[in-house]
Design an enzyme around this catalytic site. Structure first.
Site, PDB file in Angstrom:
ATOM      1  N   CYS A  73       0.806  -1.185  -0.079  1.00 47.44           N
ATOM      2  CA  CYS A  73      -0.104   0.000  -0.038  1.00 47.44           C
ATOM      3  C   CYS A  73       0.993   1.222   0.109  1.00 47.44           C
ATOM      4  O   CYS A  73       1.709   1.466   0.899  1.00 47.44           O
ATOM      5  CB  CYS A  73      -0.913   0.005   1.293  1.00 47.44           C
ATOM      6  SG  CYS A  73      -1.955   1.544   1.348  1.00 47.44           S
ATOM      7  N   CYS A 201      -5.168   6.212  -4.213  1.00 47.13           N
ATOM      8  CA  CYS A 201      -4.416   4.872  -4.094  1.00 47.13           C
ATOM      9  C   CYS A 201      -2.942   5.126  -4.669  1.00 47.13           C
ATOM     10  O   CYS A 201      -2.753   5.533  -5.653  1.00 47.13           O
ATOM     11  CB  CYS A 201      -5.135   4.114  -5.110  1.00 47.13           C
ATOM     12  SG  CYS A 201      -4.526   2.359  -5.141  1.00 47.13           S
TER      13      CYS A 201
HETATM   14  N1  LIG Z   1      -6.261  -2.541  -2.112  1.00 43.92           N
HETATM   15  C1  LIG Z   1      -4.838  -2.737  -2.412  1.00 43.92           C
HETATM   16  C2  LIG Z   1      -3.897  -2.484  -1.425  1.00 43.92           C
HETATM   17  C3  LIG Z   1      -3.708  -0.993  -1.009  1.00 43.92           C
HETATM   18  C4  LIG Z   1      -3.332  -0.064  -2.178  1.00 43.92           C
HETATM   19  C5  LIG Z   1      -3.443   1.341  -1.974  1.00 43.92           C
HETATM   20  N2  LIG Z   1      -4.374   1.779  -0.777  1.00 43.92           N
HETATM   21  C6  LIG Z   1      -2.346   2.091  -1.980  1.00 43.92           C
HETATM   22  O1  LIG Z   1      -2.153   3.291  -1.494  1.00 43.92           O
HETATM   23  O2  LIG Z   1      -1.526   1.675  -2.766  1.00 43.92           O
HETATM   24  C7  LIG Z   1      -4.806  -4.284  -3.036  1.00 43.92           C
HETATM   25  O3  LIG Z   1      -5.439  -4.941  -2.344  1.00 43.92           O
HETATM   26  O4  LIG Z   1      -4.185  -4.433  -4.015  1.00 43.92           O
END
Ligand SMILES: N[C@H](CCC[C@H](N)C(=O)O)C(=O)O
Length: 261
Positions: A73, A201
């Site tokens: 993340c 994200c």
């Molecule tokens: N939901 C993503 C992980 C968190 C990614 C996101 N919150 C970031 O800031 O990179 C997944 O399961 O692939």
């Protein structure tokens, strides 16, 4: 049992953070999902544990709000670096271990600079690019992304995340990208494991910046999201190869508290 928690957000992607250097947090999918629940818990897109590491400054353990441990993340990493800095774990730069390996990071003028893992391959298809920046990302460039309703982002994102190609592979995050006149990008993301649109994200905007390189956008790429502005800098070493990738942006503590678990 009373649990001391911290709440951080990085461009609107928000997280529960636990100082788990004693490794006493009773990890379970049910407890993590409850703590992330926006009605019955604290409310967050994800939860992170900061744990001690025998060689590096700390270990990052990440869970999506569905309660399941997940891939890297980017925004969470930036928030955890800010938290570690506030705890005095490091002064200028830090190296920590996450699920996708080691990351270097620094905090300067209220911005967090997080080095992401190299990207060695971008799958280029008709209408989208697919690449892994620590998490898997489907990236599609289109008009009017800013005008999309939340419902449209969720409906279209969910359909791709669960389709016959990505579904059986554990799914993917889905990014809708619009080129803005000033050569920046506007990105909206449907996040796997949150199963909703998030305000930004980190690994997603990183994937969008690298994919936009094929559309002549050079490093550093400015990215606007619902939750604020991020920057991605990188070095392109080959047609499909990128190194020295940095995700740069703000990460703030919102509050801290105690919760009965
Ligand atoms: N939901 C993503 C992980 C968190 C990614 C996101 N919150 C970031 O800031 O990179 C997944 O399961 O692939």
């Amino acid at each position: 049992m009373l649990l001391h928690f911290y709440k951080y957000q990085g461009t609107g992607n928000d997280f529960v953070i636990i100082d788990d250097r004693k490794q006493t947090f009773p990890i379970s999918q049910e407890l993590v999902a409850k703590l992330c629940d926006r009605r019955f818990g604290i409310g967050a897109d994800g939860l992170m544990l900061l744990q001690n590491h025998p060689e590096y400054d700390f270990r990052m353990v990440y869970f999506n709000s569905d309660g399941n441990a997940s891939s890297m993340c980017g925004n969470g990493g930036r928030c955890l670096v800010r938290f570690a800095h506030a705890l005095g774990i490091f002064k200028e730069t830090t190296t920590f271990e996450a699920v996708d390996g080691l990351h270097e990071a620094s905090v300067k003028d209220n911005l967090v600079y997080l080095k992401m893992n190299d990207v060695r391959y971008v799958q280029r298809e008709a209408g989208y690019d697919f690449l892994n920046t620590g998490s898997p990302h489907y990236v599609t460039f289109m008009e009017q992304v800013q005008a999309m309703t939340h419902e449209e982002v969720v409906k279209q994102g969910r359909a791709i995340r669960y389709n016959d190609y990505f579904g059986p592979k554990g799914g993917t995050n889905v990014n809708f990208v619009e080129f803005l006149p000033d050569n920046s990008l506007f990105v909206r993301t449907y996040e796997r494991g949150v199963e909703d649109e998030t305000y930004s994200c980190g690994t997603g905007v990183t994937a969008c910046a690298l994919a936009a390189n094929f559309h002549q956008l050079k490093s550093p790429v400015q990215i606007r999201t619902k939750g604020g502005d991020l920057q991605v800098a990188f070095n392109q070493v080959g047609e499909q190869e990128f190194t020295d990738i940095y995700l740069i942006g703000p990460a703030e503590k919102v509050f801290e508290g105690m919760i009965e678990i």
